[in-house]
Scaffold this motif. Structure first.
Motif, PDB file in Angstrom:
ATOM      1  N   TRP A 225     -12.088  -4.113   1.388  1.00  0.00           N
ATOM      2  CA  TRP A 225     -10.714  -3.643   1.201  1.00  0.00           C
ATOM      3  C   TRP A 225      -9.720  -4.791   1.192  1.00  0.00           C
ATOM      4  CZ3 TRP A 225      -7.063  -4.224   5.183  1.00  0.00           C
ATOM      5  CH2 TRP A 225      -5.811  -3.631   4.953  1.00  0.00           C
ATOM      6  N   ARG A 226      -9.848  -5.707   2.140  1.00  0.00           N
ATOM      7  CA  ARG A 226      -8.850  -6.781   2.233  1.00  0.00           C
ATOM      8  C   ARG A 226      -9.033  -7.852   1.167  1.00  0.00           C
ATOM      9  NH1 ARG A 226      -9.941 -11.428   5.738  1.00  0.00           N
ATOM     10  NH2 ARG A 226      -7.727 -11.428   6.203  1.00  0.00           N
ATOM     11  N   SER A 227     -10.162  -7.842   0.484  1.00  0.00           N
ATOM     12  CA  SER A 227     -10.404  -8.828  -0.580  1.00  0.00           C
ATOM     13  C   SER A 227      -9.830  -8.392  -1.920  1.00  0.00           C
ATOM     14  CB  SER A 227     -11.909  -9.070  -0.728  1.00  0.00           C
ATOM     15  OG  SER A 227     -12.553  -7.969  -1.366  1.00  0.00           O
ATOM     16  N   LEU A 228      -9.384  -7.137  -2.022  1.00  0.00           N
ATOM     17  CA  LEU A 228      -8.942  -6.580  -3.303  1.00  0.00           C
ATOM     18  C   LEU A 228      -7.426  -6.526  -3.403  1.00  0.00           C
ATOM     19  CD1 LEU A 228     -11.432  -3.564  -3.430  1.00  0.00           C
ATOM     20  CD2 LEU A 228     -11.580  -5.668  -4.782  1.00  0.00           C
ATOM     21  N   PRO A 229      -6.888  -6.515  -4.620  1.00  0.00           N
ATOM     22  CA  PRO A 229      -5.453  -6.268  -4.793  1.00  0.00           C
ATOM     23  C   PRO A 229      -5.105  -4.884  -4.242  1.00  0.00           C
ATOM     24  CG  PRO A 229      -6.448  -7.070  -6.836  1.00  0.00           C
ATOM     25  CD  PRO A 229      -7.580  -6.770  -5.904  1.00  0.00           C
ATOM     26  N   PRO A 230      -3.859  -4.668  -3.825  1.00  0.00           N
ATOM     27  CA  PRO A 230      -3.498  -3.424  -3.131  1.00  0.00           C
ATOM     28  C   PRO A 230      -3.948  -2.136  -3.801  1.00  0.00           C
ATOM     29  CG  PRO A 230      -1.706  -4.995  -2.985  1.00  0.00           C
ATOM     30  CD  PRO A 230      -2.735  -5.620  -3.878  1.00  0.00           C
ATOM     31  N   ALA A 231      -3.712  -1.984  -5.093  1.00  0.00           N
ATOM     32  CA  ALA A 231      -4.073  -0.733  -5.766  1.00  0.00           C
ATOM     33  C   ALA A 231      -5.586  -0.524  -5.760  1.00  0.00           C
ATOM     34  CB  ALA A 231      -3.543  -0.727  -7.194  1.00  0.00           C
ATOM     35  N   ILE A 237     -11.223   2.060  -0.632  1.00  0.00           N
ATOM     36  CA  ILE A 237     -11.450   2.509   0.741  1.00  0.00           C
ATOM     37  C   ILE A 237     -11.346   4.030   0.870  1.00  0.00           C
ATOM     38  CG2 ILE A 237      -9.075   2.413   1.615  1.00  0.00           C
ATOM     39  CD1 ILE A 237     -12.165   0.940   3.397  1.00  0.00           C
ATOM     40  N   THR A 238     -10.680   4.691  -0.077  1.00  0.00           N
ATOM     41  CA  THR A 238     -10.532   6.146   0.021  1.00  0.00           C
ATOM     42  C   THR A 238     -11.600   6.907  -0.759  1.00  0.00           C
ATOM     43  OG1 THR A 238      -8.928   6.083  -1.803  1.00  0.00           O
ATOM     44  CG2 THR A 238      -8.037   6.060   0.449  1.00  0.00           C
ATOM     45  N   GLN A 239     -12.575   6.208  -1.325  1.00  0.00           N
ATOM     46  CA  GLN A 239     -13.670   6.896  -2.005  1.00  0.00           C
ATOM     47  C   GLN A 239     -14.435   7.788  -1.022  1.00  0.00           C
ATOM     48  OE1 GLN A 239     -15.947   4.273  -5.051  1.00  0.00           O
ATOM     49  NE2 GLN A 239     -15.206   2.875  -3.462  1.00  0.00           N
ATOM     50  N   GLU A 240     -14.883   8.928  -1.492  1.00  0.00           N
ATOM     51  CA  GLU A 240     -15.654   9.811  -0.628  1.00  0.00           C
ATOM     52  C   GLU A 240     -16.949   9.139  -0.189  1.00  0.00           C
ATOM     53  OE1 GLU A 240     -16.838  12.489   1.896  1.00  0.00           O
ATOM     54  OE2 GLU A 240     -14.841  12.439   0.979  1.00  0.00           O
ATOM     55  N   ALA A 244     -18.027   8.822   3.678  1.00  0.00           N
ATOM     56  CA  ALA A 244     -19.323   9.327   4.149  1.00  0.00           C
ATOM     57  C   ALA A 244     -20.109   8.227   4.852  1.00  0.00           C
ATOM     58  CB  ALA A 244     -20.120   9.884   2.973  1.00  0.00           C
ATOM     59  N   ASP A 245     -20.011   7.014   4.321  1.00  0.00           N
ATOM     60  CA  ASP A 245     -20.720   5.891   4.933  1.00  0.00           C
ATOM     61  C   ASP A 245     -20.165   5.595   6.319  1.00  0.00           C
ATOM     62  OD1 ASP A 245     -22.786   4.016   4.718  1.00  0.00           O
ATOM     63  OD2 ASP A 245     -21.457   2.452   3.937  1.00  0.00           O
ATOM     64  N   LEU A 246     -18.848   5.645   6.452  1.00  0.00           N
ATOM     65  CA  LEU A 246     -18.216   5.414   7.753  1.00  0.00           C
ATOM     66  C   LEU A 246     -18.612   6.505   8.754  1.00  0.00           C
ATOM     67  CD1 LEU A 246     -14.642   4.376   6.574  1.00  0.00           C
ATOM     68  CD2 LEU A 246     -16.347   2.876   7.615  1.00  0.00           C
ATOM     69  N   ALA A 279      -9.253   4.929   5.196  1.00  0.00           N
ATOM     70  CA  ALA A 279     -10.010   5.787   4.289  1.00  0.00           C
ATOM     71  C   ALA A 279      -9.395   7.166   4.129  1.00  0.00           C
ATOM     72  CB  ALA A 279     -11.451   5.914   4.785  1.00  0.00           C
ATOM     73  N   GLY A 280      -8.403   7.484   4.965  1.00  0.00           N
ATOM     74  CA  GLY A 280      -7.770   8.784   4.887  1.00  0.00           C
ATOM     75  C   GLY A 280      -8.571   9.886   5.542  1.00  0.00           C
ATOM     76  N   ASP A 281      -9.534   9.513   6.381  1.00  0.00           N
ATOM     77  CA  ASP A 281     -10.323  10.502   7.125  1.00  0.00           C
ATOM     78  C   ASP A 281      -9.590  10.775   8.429  1.00  0.00           C
ATOM     79  OD1 ASP A 281     -12.178  12.021   8.485  1.00  0.00           O
ATOM     80  OD2 ASP A 281     -13.899  10.850   7.802  1.00  0.00           O
ATOM     81  N   LEU A 282      -8.582  11.632   8.355  1.00  0.00           N
ATOM     82  CA  LEU A 282      -7.697  11.840   9.498  1.00  0.00           C
ATOM     83  C   LEU A 282      -8.393  12.466  10.710  1.00  0.00           C
ATOM     84  CD1 LEU A 282      -4.371  12.933   7.781  1.00  0.00           C
ATOM     85  CD2 LEU A 282      -5.131  10.653   8.436  1.00  0.00           C
ATOM     86  N   PRO A 283      -9.268  13.449  10.537  1.00  0.00           N
ATOM     87  CA  PRO A 283      -9.933  13.994  11.736  1.00  0.00           C
ATOM     88  C   PRO A 283     -10.733  12.938  12.497  1.00  0.00           C
ATOM     89  CG  PRO A 283     -10.174  15.491   9.896  1.00  0.00           C
ATOM     90  CD  PRO A 283      -9.603  14.226   9.332  1.00  0.00           C
TER      91      PRO A 283
END
Length: 324
Positions: A225-231, A237-240, A244-246, A279-283
């Motif tokens: 994530w930190r190696s990539l441009p913001p977009a 990082i928000t890919q499903e 799932a891996d996390l 990743a947006g996995d809020l729970p």
């Protein structure tokens, strides 16, 4: 109170989260205070009693963060020439002191001469830790901090791997050694994303259920994530698949029934909280923040700006409020 009863003030109730060099561990705070006051006798007794390899590495990392230790540590080594402990403390601190001499730049940026004092301090760390390893080959902490030296010293991969293997021969699940080896293998140092992930996945697959080594997967995704441009970073990082891996890594690690927190536990939970929040996995993120409370750590919140504590609070508040 810590293990040997040195008293310290309790934090004020309701105080805002702070970045604590002792990782919110009371015994570590006692050790830090003893060394700040140059009480080598108390510190020596404490460290001699710590035999667990993971705990030993943690408490030595606290020793490494004590300001101005270099001003008097030579007195300790001269006073106890037959003991490897003062050399171990001096080597761990010299490594941290060396990194103070240069910025957190990518390995490819700049040369050592641009960072006055870096090479000399790193050489001191290598010399002290190397002597400890030679005199006491079973001292996992010496090999672990020698592995940490490998990055700054541009040590070849075979030698870095030798240092890592020496640690895991003695203690297979050693957390600090694994995180150091993974950092060495990441793209911004001497490896690639592929090598980093291969190491993380192999390490986690071999780890016992409930091992904190699951954080290696979280760290690896954050590193990409930190190696990539913001977009692109946000899209990655928000890919499903990443989420799932996390979740799978956490299920094998901190969310497994066999998991038991060890000293320095906030570092592991902050790593997962950060990755889940990105990743947006809020729970999943909410669960980690509820466990962490105010025990923020510098890494990885420093990736969000110059004030890691503020980044922690902002992210935590957003995650908790969006879950209401």
């Amino acid at each position: 109170m810590g293990l040997f009863g040195r008293r310290r003030a309790d934090p004020a109730a309701g105080a805002a989260p702070t970045i604590d060099p002792c990782v919110h561990d009371p015994a570590a705070a006692d050790l830090y205070e003893a060394l700040r006051l140059r009480d080598r006798w108390w510190a020596g007794d404490f460290l001699q009693a710590v035999t667990d390899p993971d705990e030993r590495a943690f408490y030595l990392s606290v020793c490494a963060s004590v300001p101005r230790l270099q001003d008097w540590i030579g007195t300790w080594t001269r006073a106890e020439p037959r003991s490897t402990l003062p050399l171990l403390v001096r080597g761990a601190h010299a490594l941290s002191w060396a990194w103070e001499a240069r910025s957190e730049a990518y390995a490819a940026q700049g040369e050592e001469h641009r960072f006055p004092g870096f090479s000399e301090r790193l050489e001191l760390a290598e010399a002290c830790l190397g002597e400890v390893a030679a005199r006491d080959p079973g001292e996992t902490a010496a090999w672990t901090f020698l592995l940490a030296c490998a990055r700054g010293g541009r040590v070849k991969p075979d030698e870095a791997r030798r240092r890592f293997e020496r640690v895991v021969e003695l203690h297979p699940g050693h957390l600090r050694a694994h995180t150091e080896m993974q950092t060495y293998l990441c793209e911004r140092w001497y490896g690639s994303h592929e090598e980093m992930f291969a190491f993380a996945r192999a390490s986690v697959s071999k780890a016992a259920p409930g091992s904190p080594l699951g954080r290696l997967v979280a760290d690896a995704h954050v590193e990409v994530w930190r190696s990539l441009p913001p977009a692109q970073a946000q899209a990655y990082i928000t890919q499903e698949e990443v989420r799932a891996d996390l979740r799978a890594a956490a299920d094998h690690s901190i969310r497994h029934p066999a998991y038991r927190p060890q000293v320095g536990w906030p570092e592991v939970h902050n790593a997962f909280a950060f990755a889940f929040a990105l990743a947006g996995d809020l729970p999943a993120a909410r669960e980690e923040f509820q466990l962490i409370g105010d025990c923020a750590t510098r890494f990885p919140w420093e990736y969000l700006g110059p004030d890691p504590a503020a980044a922690f609070v902002e992210t935590r508040d957003r995650v908790l409020s969006e879950g209401m």
